[in-house]
Design an enzyme around this catalytic site. Structure first.
Site, PDB file in Angstrom:
ATOM      1  N   GLU A 226       0.819  -1.221   0.000  1.00  0.00           N
ATOM      2  CA  GLU A 226       0.000   0.000   0.000  1.00  0.00           C
ATOM      3  C   GLU A 226       0.851   1.268   0.000  1.00  0.00           C
ATOM      4  OE1 GLU A 226      -2.284  -2.958  -0.051  1.00  0.00           O
ATOM      5  OE2 GLU A 226      -1.099  -2.876   1.776  1.00  0.00           O
ATOM      6  N   ASN A 315      -0.654  -7.798  -3.589  1.00  0.00           N
ATOM      7  CA  ASN A 315      -1.417  -6.959  -4.512  1.00  0.00           C
ATOM      8  C   ASN A 315      -0.517  -5.996  -5.286  1.00  0.00           C
ATOM      9  OD1 ASN A 315      -1.390  -5.646  -1.687  1.00  0.00           O
ATOM     10  ND2 ASN A 315      -1.812  -3.924  -3.041  1.00  0.00           N
ATOM     11  N   ASP A 357      -7.758  -5.866  -4.483  1.00  0.00           N
ATOM     12  CA  ASP A 357      -6.781  -6.090  -3.419  1.00  0.00           C
ATOM     13  C   ASP A 357      -6.798  -7.541  -2.951  1.00  0.00           C
ATOM     14  OD1 ASP A 357      -4.758  -5.391  -1.490  1.00  0.00           O
ATOM     15  OD2 ASP A 357      -6.301  -5.380   0.047  1.00  0.00           O
TER      16      ASP A 357
END
Length: 630
Positions: A226, A315, A357
């Site tokens: 992220e 991801n 995700d």
């Protein structure tokens, strides 16, 4: 196998709890304990070639010595113990044997490990490692090692300050710290032997995974998908702490250690430099792949017969798929590699061009199977995208892929091409809200590991029943800062219960029984030869259920919610013990551990919207609980 060459249909039915009465009655007729010789026979039986339609542990799974030296129990990641002193006839009598407070209030996701009558536990940041003496009453602390990680690492932890465990090997304990270090200490006295700085928090990298030691290599992957990092798996020499190799998961083949030995089963995974060509160009870097995520923060398994490690990648970055057209290799997939060199042997992508995700970092259980009269070395995995996969681990071929919950985001897996069939109606768009995407971003099951019993042939799956609404946003990359590009709000799926604990028959591709839980089941699973399965709930109940029919045998209310991994061991006194770390937190429990305001439904990347009542159900605080029969 012709019947498997079909598109797996999407199923939205409510699955009943099945009671296997005959099997249960057969087990209840057994005595409470069996002598060690009988236990050895059971282990040997489990390693015989499988009969038609049967799954067994592979021959390299050792006989149980009563220890628990790695979070997954063994290289096959079964989380199965052949200890059976605690069984379905006496589990109701379990009592607290002793406890230990960590003094830490963040999420406790680690598994305790046991070697040579010592228990080792690792806390969340600041990642203190404790050694507890199991030969003395109450298991007092022998020593505590404090690595003192960089405090700034707390700012690049997307989903709480967790750590998933340590590993014992060859007289050493290996563990990772949030600020990106791997450390080896002497298991006897806690003296530091070496530390290696592997990740850079200034780029948004951290490390939360449990390492795995294979031969003389300590295998470690990074976190930070992220934050626009570039994912990798690194091998560190277990004796010196020097880096032996590093395999990146985006970029040119030479960086990804992809060469002449790389032979993926499916055509879409073959080609030159796919880690570059399946990504768009970028105005911020020389290529979007350089900030593309694909971290390896989950689980690794190892087959010593094939001499291959298996692990998944996370991801792509950012979450917003419109900013990264293409399959985005090598994200959301699984690699098979040679442990000594890192050389890639095959790869399969669970979720190409990930839309939701669906990290591909979950555990893989290595088993042997007899399928249509053919002996197969298989890999079984409950994936985040909602399907239980059964794969040939020698080639990467998908043999089965069956939905184990409610799915709207895809319509099945084409077993001829290996491709996940996305539902175009659930693809997120910039500035537009896409509703009822199921499963939500944590997937049908996140990192929380399953367990497999060779006695029942079943996989025991802790998971969640969550859906979400999502809206794509423009994400701009700044090193060390969040790089997401998505507004998300999660909520309970059909039926209103947010958690499920289920028993799954991998070869039949069906649920055998399930237990609905109010909250996501974020703890790992443990199964024993006593036909008892253990797991914990986020409101603090530690439970023992019958492995054959799911009947509740016993439960104990811990002081905080459970997101840890249960384990069992034989003590110095010959008794069987079961241990669990309680301490709510993690992504699912961030509203409590991080004191978030649940009125902001997008907090904790949207998880807060589904967990607004958690503060009414549990409080934070880390405690080790150890149980035994009177």
């Amino acid at each position: 196998m012709e019947s498997l060459r079909l598109v797996v249909p999407l199923r939205r039915r409510a699955l009943p709890v099945c009671v296997l009465a005959c099997g249960a009655l057969l087990f209840f007729s057994q005595s409470c304990t069996r002598p060690p010789a009988q236990q050895a026979m059971d282990t040997h039986r489990a390693q015989q070639p499988p009969a038609p339609g049967q799954l067994v542990a592979p021959p390299f799974v050792p006989a149980d010595d009563g220890q628990w030296t790695m979070p997954a129990k063994d290289y096959a990641s079964t989380r199965f113990s052949s200890l059976d002193q605690i069984n379905t006839t006496n589990a109701a009598n379990l009592k607290v044997a002793w406890t230990f407070s960590t003094g830490n209030t963040r999420g406790h996701e680690a598994a305790p490990i046991v070697a040579n009558n010592t228990m080792y536990i690792i806390t969340p940041y600041p990642n203190v490692l404790y050694a507890l003496d199991l030969t003395k009453p109450g298991a007092p602390a022998k020593w505590a090692y404090q690595p003192k990680p960089n405090a700034s690492s707390q700012g690049v932890a997307c989903c709480d300050l967790v750590n998933r465990g340590a590993v014992f090997s060859d007289g050493k304990v290996f563990f990772n710290t949030l600020d990106g270090q791997t450390i080896a200490v002497d298991a006897n006295d806690g003296k530091e032997l070496w530390r290696a700085q592997l990740a850079d928090i200034n780029h948004g990298e951290s490390i939360t995974m449990a390492p795995l030691v294979v031969k003389d290599k300590v295998l470690v992957g990074n976190s930070g998908g992220e934050f626009g990092v570039r994912g990798w798996l690194t091998a560190v020499d277990a004796n010196s702490g020097k880096i032996a190799w590093r395999a990146y998961h985006t970029g040119p083949d030479k960086d990804c250690l992809i060469g002449a030995s790389f032979k993926p089963f499916y055509p879409q995974d073959r080609g030159t430099d796919l880690g570059v060509s399946t990504w768009p160009a970028s105005t911020q870097t020389s290529g979007q792949w350089q900030i593309g995520g694909a971290t390896a923060w989950g689980w690794i398994s190892y087959d010593p017969d094939l001499d291959l490690i298996f692990y998944g990648t996370g991801n792509p970055g950012p979450w917003n798929p419109e900013q990264r057209p293409g399959d985005n290799k090598w994200t959301c997939g699984i690699f098979a590699r040679k442990p000594e060199t890192g050389e890639a042997v095959w790869y399969y992508q669970w979720s190409p061009h990930d839309l939701h995700d669906y990290d591909g970092i979950n555990e893989q259980i290595l088993l042997d199977a007899n399928i249509n009269g053919q002996q197969r070395k298989v890999l079984v995995r409950a994936e985040r995208n909602g399907y239980v996969y059964v794969m040939d681990r020698t080639t990467g071929e998908v043999l089965r892929a069956d939905p184990y919950g409610y799915i709207t985001s895809s319509k099945g897996v084409d077993l001829k091409t290996g491709q996940l069939i996305y539902n175009p109606e659930k693809s997120p768009k910039m500035g537009q809200t896409t509703r009822e995407v199921c499963p939500a971003s944590p997937g049908m099951k996140d990192w929380q590991p399953t367990a497999f019993s060779p006695r029942t042939g079943m996989l025991y799956i802790p998971h969640q029943n969550l859906c979400m609404d999502e809206e794509g946003l423009q994400a701009n990359y700044i090193a060390g800062t969040p790089y997401v590009g998505m507004n998300v709000k999660m909520y309970a799926g059909p039926g209103g219960k947010r958690g499920v604990f289920s028993a799954w028959d991998p070869l039949a591709g069906k649920e055998v029984w399930k237990i609905d839980e109010d909250l996501p089941v974020w703890s790992g699973a443990l199964v024993t030869a006593g036909d008892v399965v253990f797991y914990g709930t986020m409101d603090g109940w530690f439970k023992a259920v019958n492995a054959r029919d799911g009947t509740l045998l016993w439960q104990f209310k811990c002081g905080s919610g459970i997101i840890g991994q249960p384990m069992t061991y034989r003590g110095a006194d010959g008794k069987q013990y079961v241990a669990i770390l309680a301490g709510v937190g993690g992504w699912s429990g961030a509203v409590v551990a991080g004191d978030l305001d649940p009125r902001d439904g997008t907090a904790a990347l949207g998880f807060a919207n589904a967990m607004g009542d958690l503060k009414d159900k549990t409080t934070k605080g880390g405690m080790l609980y150890v149980f035994a029969l009177p």
